[in-house]
Structure formats: structure tokens, C-alpha cells
Write a protein that holds these residues in place. Structure first.
Motif, PDB file in Angstrom:
ATOM      1  N   GLU A 310     -18.841 -24.786  37.289  1.00  0.00           N
ATOM      2  CA  GLU A 310     -18.581 -25.532  38.512  1.00  0.00           C
ATOM      3  C   GLU A 310     -17.081 -25.701  38.697  1.00  0.00           C
ATOM      4  OE1 GLU A 310     -20.386 -29.373  38.258  1.00  0.00           O
ATOM      5  OE2 GLU A 310     -19.822 -29.660  36.155  1.00  0.00           O
ATOM      6  N   CYS A 312     -13.770 -27.434  39.491  1.00  0.00           N
ATOM      7  CA  CYS A 312     -13.298 -28.820  39.395  1.00  0.00           C
ATOM      8  C   CYS A 312     -11.782 -28.877  39.462  1.00  0.00           C
ATOM      9  CB  CYS A 312     -13.783 -29.452  38.091  1.00  0.00           C
ATOM     10  SG  CYS A 312     -15.569 -29.481  37.878  1.00  0.00           S
ATOM     11  N   ASN A 328     -15.142 -33.161  40.196  1.00  0.00           N
ATOM     12  CA  ASN A 328     -15.911 -32.215  40.997  1.00  0.00           C
ATOM     13  C   ASN A 328     -15.865 -32.669  42.447  1.00  0.00           C
ATOM     14  OD1 ASN A 328     -17.916 -30.688  42.312  1.00  0.00           O
ATOM     15  ND2 ASN A 328     -19.096 -30.494  40.407  1.00  0.00           N
ATOM     16  N   GLU A 330     -17.359 -31.524  45.066  1.00  0.00           N
ATOM     17  CA  GLU A 330     -18.639 -31.483  45.765  1.00  0.00           C
ATOM     18  C   GLU A 330     -19.490 -32.717  45.459  1.00  0.00           C
ATOM     19  OE1 GLU A 330     -20.687 -27.863  45.017  1.00  0.00           O
ATOM     20  OE2 GLU A 330     -19.121 -26.591  45.874  1.00  0.00           O
ATOM     21  N   THR A 331     -19.583 -33.055  44.172  1.00  0.00           N
ATOM     22  CA  THR A 331     -20.399 -34.211  43.786  1.00  0.00           C
ATOM     23  C   THR A 331     -19.602 -35.509  43.760  1.00  0.00           C
ATOM     24  OG1 THR A 331     -19.956 -33.852  41.439  1.00  0.00           O
ATOM     25  CG2 THR A 331     -21.863 -32.699  42.393  1.00  0.00           C
ATOM     26  N   ARG A 332     -18.253 -35.375  43.828  1.00  0.00           N
ATOM     27  CA  ARG A 332     -17.348 -36.523  43.757  1.00  0.00           C
ATOM     28  C   ARG A 332     -17.585 -37.337  42.475  1.00  0.00           C
ATOM     29  NH1 ARG A 332     -16.953 -38.980  49.951  1.00  0.00           N
ATOM     30  NH2 ARG A 332     -16.273 -37.025  50.949  1.00  0.00           N
TER      31      ARG A 332
END
Length: 348
Positions: A310, A312, A328, A330-332
Motif C-alpha cells: 500500500e 504511504c 495511508n 486512502e484510509t487516513r
């Protein structure tokens, strides 16, 4: 100490015997009993009598020396406290009180010059005796007598010529600790209430807690300067990668982590980490703050067709595990991972 007194008494007795042998003999023999039968017994008694005389005189001398020492200390205590100031620019020792001189040669004539170009006549040179803290006496040689001089000056140059070594310390400079945790500099937010438990703990363990007066941060210069260094560095590494301001905490943690692994002059070019753990830290794992990182996703957390990594952003180093702190987008969320590929190092 007592052995020296005994030897001193023996030497005095030897001199006395050489001068008045017959008188000493009569004095000793007059104390002997009439029942002495042979020479061996006579010698034993004579030796015993001499030993008693020596011990009596030793005790007398000890008492006399103690009285003399007490008298000297008492006399010194009565004298006014005279201050002498060490001066690096003064070419000679100087004193303005004639009564302090043990010996004064008033035939010496010269002129003293001050920093403001004013001059003052020197009308003598001599010796001044001073009483030290242990009640012994020392002498300051070659002191100029300058009437009207209000301060007694000791020339550091003149002392150096006589073989004395001197160290000059900056009294305004913060004292450095000689061992770990001897001095701790801290900076809390504004005025806070004193904790009775904390103060009791420090008092019980002999810890001196020094505070600053209100609105005077300069009194805590060591902590304030370190805080400024940390904040300037944290601001720089965050702005370099255009990260949002809410990442300031990660920037500060990373800054402290890096500073603890950088040599410093205050520790003789050692790193704080090395001074604390006595092991030189490795820097091979360090990477650029805010760079792109690809963290490996364990198979337990992904399905067959999912990505194995992923994307980061590196935001620091974990303090509880041997891994990197990764953000990350996207997921915060923050991900802690050890298996990471960094974009900035892929070409290397």
C-alpha cells in the motif's frame, strides 16, 4: 600525628640528656625502689620511667598545640574579612591598606595605570600575610602599596609567573552535569500548580527543584534553546514535503529522534543516544521524512487479488517496535511496518 609528637619529645630529651645528663639520671634514680637487685631489672625500670616521662610530655605538647590552634583560629575569626579580586589585566598585585603589610619597602616608586587611562602613584612594595580557611598562614609576595585603592587586586599574570595554574569559568553559563540525570532541564506550559506529591518526593530524595520567575524564559535558557531548535527543524521538514499542519506532532517526534542520533559538542562529539546507552546508534535505517513509501501488506490482511503493498507517506519511526510510522492517505490511518520500500531509494 602522635608519632611525630613522640619523635619530637625524644629528640628534645636527647638534647636535654646531652646537656644535663647527671641531673636527669638523679631525677630518674630518685624514683626507683631500693629493692633493685640486678642490672637487668634496673634497665627495665629505667626504660619504663623514660616511657612514662615521654608519654606525659607528649600529652602536654598535644594540649599545647590544640590551644595554639584554637588561639590562631580565634584570632583569625576576629580579623575582618578581606576580599582579594583576581584580575586578568592587572600587571601586579595591589593593595591600598598599609596596615596589611607584614613587610613594606617604601623606597619603591612607580605609577599604576587604569583602564580609563588615569594614573595613581605606587609608593611601596612588600609582603602581605593572609590566613587560609584551615587557619594556616600564606604570603602574597611583591604587592604594590597604592594609597587610596579601595579594592585588593591579585594579578593572574603574576601568579602564573610563579607557577600557579588557574581556570576561569563563565558564571553565567549553565553548569553541565558530570553524570546521567544529575541535571534535568524541562519546560512546562505556562504557570502550573505545584504538586505536593512531586515536591515531597524531591525533598525526600534530595532533589533540588529550581524554577524561573514569571515571564523570564531566559532563566531556562538550555530548555528554551533546545525547544527552538526542535521547532525550527520540525517546521522545515514538514514544509519541505508540503504536509498539512496537523502532521506537526509527527515532525516533532522525528526531529527529536534525529537529534538524539546526531553528534553534539556538549558531549564531546558523541550522540545523546550513545551517551545514554553507551552504544553508538545505527543510522542505516534513516529515510527522508515525508517521502513515498510502499508498505508490505501481510497475507493475513489481504485477499488473493488484492495488492501486496500500500502506498504511504513516511511520518516517523516507531518508539515501541522496530518499524516505520507510515500514513495511508486512502484510509487516513497510521500504519507501522518493517517491510517497506522507499521511492526515494529505489534507484540506489
Amino acid at each position: 600525628m602522635e608519632e611525630d609528637l613522640i619523635q619530637e619529645v625524644i629528640n628534645e630529651e636527647n638534647q636535654l640528656i646531652n646537656q644535663k645528663f647527671s641531673v636527669i639520671t638523679v631525677e630518674i634514680l630518685g624514683t626507683l625502689p631500693q629493692s633493685v637487685q640486678n642490672l637487668e631489672t634496673l634497665l627495665k625500670i629505667i626504660i619504663n620511667q623514660i616511657s612514662k616521662l615521654i608519654l606525659l610530655k607528649v600529652e602536654k605538647k598535644k594540649k599545647q598545640k590544640a590551644e595554639n590552634m584554637l588561639l590562631a583560629c580565634h584570632t583569625a575569626a576576629k580579623q575582618p574579612q578581606l576580599k582579594w579580586y583576581l584580575d586578568t589585566d592587572c600587571s601586579n598585585h595591589m593593595c591600598g591598606r598599609k596596615d596589611l603589610f607584614d613587610k613594606l619597602d617604601e623606597s619603591v616608586r612607580s605609577t599604576g595605570k587604569f583602564g580609563n587611562s588615569s594614573t595613581i602613584p605606587v609608593i611601596g612594595k612588600g609582603i602581605i600575610g593572609i590566613v587560609l580557611k584551615n587557619c594556616s598562614k600564606a604570603y602574597i609576595m611583591d604587592v604594590y602599596y597604592i594609597p587610596g585603592l579601595h579594592q585588593n587586586l591579585l594579578s593572574m599574570g603574576q601568579l602564573s609567573e610563579r607557577g600557579y595554574s588557574m581556570n576561569i569559568y563563565n558564571v553565567n553559563k549553565a553548569r553541565r552535569a558530570e553524570q546521567q540525570l544529575e541535571i534535568i532541564h524541562s519546560n512546562f506550559y505556562g504557570p502550573i500548580a505545584r504538586s505536593y506529591i512531586a515536591w515531597s518526593f524531591m525533598e525526600e530524595h534530595g532533589i533540588l527543584h529550581q524554577l524561573t520567575t514569571r515571564y523570564t524564559p531566559q532563566q531556562n535558557g538550555v530548555a528554551e534553546r533546545k525547544n527552538r531548535t526542535i521547532m525550527e527543524m520540525a517546521r522545515t521538514i514538514r514544509r519541505t514535503k508540503d504536509l498539512p499542519k496537523n502532521f506537526w506532532g509527527y515532525a516533532v517526534d522525528t526531529t527529536v529522534y534525529l537529534l538524539n542520533r546526531c553528534p553534539t559538542n556538549s558531549l564531546n562529539n558523541k550522540t545523546p543516544e550513545e551517551a545514554w546507552r553507551e552504544v553508538r546508534p545505527s543510522v542505516r535505517h534513516l529515510r527522508i521524512f515525508g517521502c513515498i513509501a510502499y508498505a508490505h501488506v501481510p497475507k493475513e490482511l489481504r485477499k488473493k487479488l488484492y495488492d501486496k503493498s500500500e502506498k504511504c507517506i513516511l511520518v516517523g519511526y516507531s518508539s515501541v517496535t522496530k518499524g516505520y510510522n507510515l500514513y495511508n492517505p486512502e484510509t487516513r490511518k497510521i500504519v507501522i511496518s518493517r517491510d517497506v520500500n522507499f521511492e526515494a531509494f529505489q534507484d540506489g
